[in-house]
Structures are given as structure tokens and as C-alpha cells.
Design a protein around this motif. Structure first.
Motif, short mmCIF file in Angstrom:
data_model
loop_
_atom_site.label_atom_id
_atom_site.label_comp_id
_atom_site.label_asym_id
_atom_site.label_seq_id
_atom_site.Cartn_x
_atom_site.Cartn_y
_atom_site.Cartn_z
N SER A 99 0.86 -1.37 -0.19
CA SER A 99 0.11 -0.24 -0.17
C SER A 99 0.82 1.09 0.02
N TYR A 100 1.90 1.19 1.15
CA TYR A 100 3.08 2.43 0.51
C TYR A 100 3.36 2.39 -0.34
N ALA A 101 3.81 1.24 -1.15
CA ALA A 101 4.12 1.39 -2.77
C ALA A 101 2.84 2.07 -3.75
N ASP A 102 1.66 1.47 -3.70
CA ASP A 102 0.82 2.50 -4.47
C ASP A 102 0.34 3.67 -4.63
N GLU A 103 0.55 4.10 -2.31
CA GLU A 103 0.65 5.84 -2.60
C GLU A 103 1.51 6.38 -3.42
N GLN A 104 2.51 5.76 -3.29
CA GLN A 104 4.23 6.12 -4.23
C GLN A 104 3.65 6.37 -5.49
N LEU A 105 3.17 5.44 -6.21
CA LEU A 105 2.88 5.06 -7.66
C LEU A 105 1.94 6.34 -8.05
N GLY A 106 0.63 6.81 -7.21
CA GLY A 106 0.29 7.69 -7.10
C GLY A 106 0.39 9.24 -7.03
N ARG A 107 1.10 9.23 -6.51
CA ARG A 107 2.28 10.39 -6.73
C ARG A 107 2.54 10.69 -8.22
N VAL A 108 2.89 9.89 -9.09
CA VAL A 108 3.36 9.99 -10.28
C VAL A 108 2.47 9.99 -11.31
N LEU A 109 1.01 9.40 -10.90
CA LEU A 109 0.61 9.06 -12.33
C LEU A 109 -0.87 10.45 -11.69
N ASP A 110 -0.62 11.19 -10.69
CA ASP A 110 -1.19 12.32 -10.78
C ASP A 110 -0.93 13.40 -10.92
N ALA A 111 0.26 13.60 -11.22
CA ALA A 111 1.07 14.16 -12.01
C ALA A 111 0.75 14.37 -13.38
N LEU A 112 1.34 13.30 -14.12
CA LEU A 112 0.49 12.83 -15.24
C LEU A 112 -0.62 13.46 -15.28
N GLU A 113 -1.86 12.96 -14.92
CA GLU A 113 -2.76 13.38 -15.08
C GLU A 113 -3.26 15.02 -14.92
N ALA A 114 -2.31 16.00 -14.17
CA ALA A 114 -2.91 17.06 -14.08
C ALA A 114 -1.85 18.36 -15.35
N SER A 115 -1.15 17.05 -15.95
CA SER A 115 0.56 17.23 -16.87
C SER A 115 -0.42 17.14 -18.81
N PRO A 116 0.26 17.80 -19.12
CA PRO A 116 -0.22 18.56 -20.59
C PRO A 116 -0.15 16.88 -21.38
N HIS A 117 1.18 16.16 -20.94
CA HIS A 117 1.25 14.87 -20.62
C HIS A 117 0.16 13.53 -21.45
N ASN A 118 -0.71 14.25 -20.96
CA ASN A 118 -1.34 12.46 -20.10
C ASN A 118 -2.14 12.15 -21.99
N SER A 119 -2.67 12.27 -22.30
CA SER A 119 -3.00 12.21 -22.94
C SER A 119 -2.39 11.73 -24.27
N ASN A 120 -1.36 11.34 -24.34
CA ASN A 120 -0.75 10.75 -24.93
C ASN A 120 1.00 9.82 -24.33
N THR A 121 0.61 9.68 -23.33
CA THR A 121 1.84 8.37 -22.32
C THR A 121 1.28 7.49 -22.23
N ILE A 122 3.11 6.83 -22.18
CA ILE A 122 2.26 4.99 -22.52
C ILE A 122 2.69 4.64 -20.98
N ILE A 123 1.96 3.67 -20.68
CA ILE A 123 2.22 3.93 -18.90
C ILE A 123 2.56 2.21 -18.72
N LEU A 124 2.89 1.50 -17.83
CA LEU A 124 3.24 0.63 -17.70
C LEU A 124 4.12 0.20 -16.59
N LEU A 125 2.94 -0.90 -16.23
CA LEU A 125 3.95 -1.03 -14.33
C LEU A 125 4.05 -1.95 -14.65
N CYS A 126 5.10 -3.07 -13.55
CA CYS A 126 5.33 -4.60 -13.90
C CYS A 126 5.74 -4.40 -12.34
#
Length: 297
Positions: free
Chosen positions: A151-178
Motif C-alpha cells: 500500500s505504501y508503494a501504491d501511494e508512491q505510484l499515485g503521486r506519479v500518476l496524479d502528476a501525469l494526469e495534471a500534465s499536458p502529457h496525459n493524453s499521449n503517454t504510455i504507462i506500463l507497471l510491472c
């Protein structure tokens, strides 16, 4: 690294051990100890933030500052790697009274396995780990610490996804989690990885491709391999494959459009010289260096 100043190294375990409000110890058996840090440990002071928090913030800041240039960012999150030290609020998400032992656990599950299988499961993590956790009544407490770290790791991933969603790159950036490997929590009397069984070799793999994957997530049950990631990303980004050699991985980008698509061949996993497993949609076949075998439906 292709850019400077992005990596924050791991803090000393002794520092976390000393700072923890509570520590559970099964020393000298792996994982030896884990604990809950104070809740204010990583809230404000950057010098006290754990490495995953600092690296996630740096990645989020990178996304905020990139303008028109295409970028590639790789964020490696250390937790839930042992030892399991995260702030107490993550432990509180998983009361021990509400946890259960793994549904896949069967007493004596190692008895019908060939010697190489039992050896792989014991030479890196001693069988005393599971025995000690059970005898000390700590099996569920270890699961709690592992889940808290996730859950701690999930929250750190959330920081990055929140930043991406608020950026101009949200509509043209591929995300891959493994992840790099799966994890035993007592199945087959085993903890950690180091085996060719499903629990060790199955990893999370999530892909989001703008314009291809749907907003509502879908599930693809076809086994794929981590070596498929490179040819998949190069295809999605319109980049050429190397001409110097043939890639062993397969482009699985068609699965992002049609999750029912199949990979051309079963997935091969190797651990140790001469030990291999093949995973098809239905079967896992394992063959060890001495010729002994396992087959799972």
C-alpha cells in the motif's frame, strides 16, 4: 541512468530499525525483522522521506517540467522488498484480526516434489522461516507487513500518476507497471521467491495506451513475458527494432486492443542452470537439470 540526479538510494536498515515505533524480530531467520515507522516519518521533512517517496516525487517533478520533448521515465519502487519498514498508517489498513493465511496453502505440499524443487525452495530462504513464523504466531503479522509495504508503494505510484494526469502529457503517454517477481507468503512452506512455481514467477503487468486501452480496465489472461516489454514499447512508440540481433520477446501490443489475443508461444522462465518452466494458458510444466518434472493444471 540517462539523466543526472534522479536516484535516491536506500536508507540504512539500522536507521529504520532505530526509528520504528515497533519492531517484530525473528532474527536470525529471514527476513529477520520488520516494523512500523512513526506516521510523521515521511510527511514533511525530505531528509527523512524513504527512498521510494523521494524517487516518486522526483519523477512527478520531472513530468511537470518536461515540455515538448518526448521523454522516458523509469521509476523503480523498492517496497515491498524486505525489510518491511513503512509508516504505521499503512499497517493500520490491515488489522491482523481480519487477515487470513493464503488459500493455496496445503500442509505437506513439498512431500511429492522432486529433490531439485525442494532444494530451490530451501537453499536461499531456509525452511526455518516458515516454521519460525508459525511457531511464534507471526504468520499473519508478516503478511500484514508485506501488505502494508504494498500500500505504501501504491501511494508512491499515485503521486506519479496524479502528476501525469495534471500534465499536458496525459493524453499521449504510455504507462506500463510491472514487478520483477512474485512472492510466496507460506505456500509450499516457502517465503520470498527463488522458485519456478506460479507464485514466484507470476507478476503484475498493467499497460495503459492512449487511444487503445479503454478507461475501464480489462483483463487479458494470456501468459506473457517481461522480455515482451521492449518490443512492445518500441512498436507502440514507432521505434525500429535493433538490426544486430533477433529479439526473443514478442510484441504484445495487439493485446492492448483485443485482450483475447494469444501469444505465439508459451512463456519460458529459467532459474538456475538447466531449470526451466513453460507456462501456457492452462499448464505450467517445470523441468529441472536432472530431468525431474512437475506439471500443474
Amino acid at each position: 541512468s540517462w539523466s543526472e540526479g534522479q536516484f535516491a538510494g536506500q536508507e540504512p536498515e539500522s536507521e529504520l530499525y532505530t526509528a520504528a515505533e515497533s519492531v517484530t524480530s525473528i532474527d536470525p531467520v529471514w527476513p529477520r525483522f520488520w516494523g512500523a515507522l512513526p506516521d510523521n516519518w515521511d510527511r514533511k521533512d525530505p531528509d527523512r522521506m524513504q527512498q521510494d517517496t523521494r524517487n516518486a516525487i522526483r519523477t512527478a517533478n520531472l513530468i511537470k517540467t518536461v515540455r515538448d520533448t518526448p521523454f522516458f521515465a523509469a521509476l523503480g519502487i523498492y517496497r515491498p522488498h524486505s525489510r518491511w519498514f513503512v509508516p504505521k498508517r499503512y499497517f493500520d489498513l490491515y488489522p491482523v484480526s481480519e487477515l487470513r493465511t493464503p488459500s493455496g496453502y496445503t500442509d505437506g505440499d513439498l512431500d511429492d516434489l522432486p529433490p531439485p524443487a525442494r532444494w530451490l525452495a530451501s537453499h536461499n530462504v531456509t525452511p526455518d522461516t516458515h516454521r519460525t513464523l508459525v511457531e511464534k504466531g507471526l504468520w499473519l503479522h508478516a503478511i500484514q507487513a508485506y501488505c502494508a509495504s504494498i500500500s505504501y508503494a501504491d501511494e508512491q505510484l499515485g503521486r506519479v500518476l496524479d502528476a501525469l494526469e495534471a500534465s499536458p502529457h496525459n493524453s499521449n503517454t504510455i504507462i506500463l507497471l510491472c514487478s520483477d517477481h512474485g512472492y510466496h507468503l507460506g505456500e509450499k512452506d516457502h517465503w520470498n521467491k527463488f522458485t519456478l512455481w506460479e507464485r514466484s514467477t507470476r507478476v503484475p503487468l498493467l499497460v495503459s495506451v492512449p487511444g487503445q486501452t479503454q478507461r475501464e480496465p480489462s483483463v487479458c489472461s494470456t501468459p506473457v513475458s517481461l522480455i515482451d516489454i521492449y518490443p512492445t514499447l518500441t512498436r507502440l512508440c514507432g521505434l525500429p527494432h535493433p538490426t544486430s540481433h533477433r529479439l526473443e520477446g514478442e510484441d504484445i501490443s495487439p493485446m492492448t486492443r483485443k485482450p483475447g489475443r494469444r501469444r505465439r508461444s508459451p512463456v519460458l522462465t529459467t532459474y538456475g542452470r538447466g531449470n526451466h518452466s513453460l507456462r501456457s494458458p492452462r499448464w505450467r510444466y517445470i523441468r529441472y537439470a536432472d530431468g525431474s518434472e512437475e506439471l500443474y493444471d
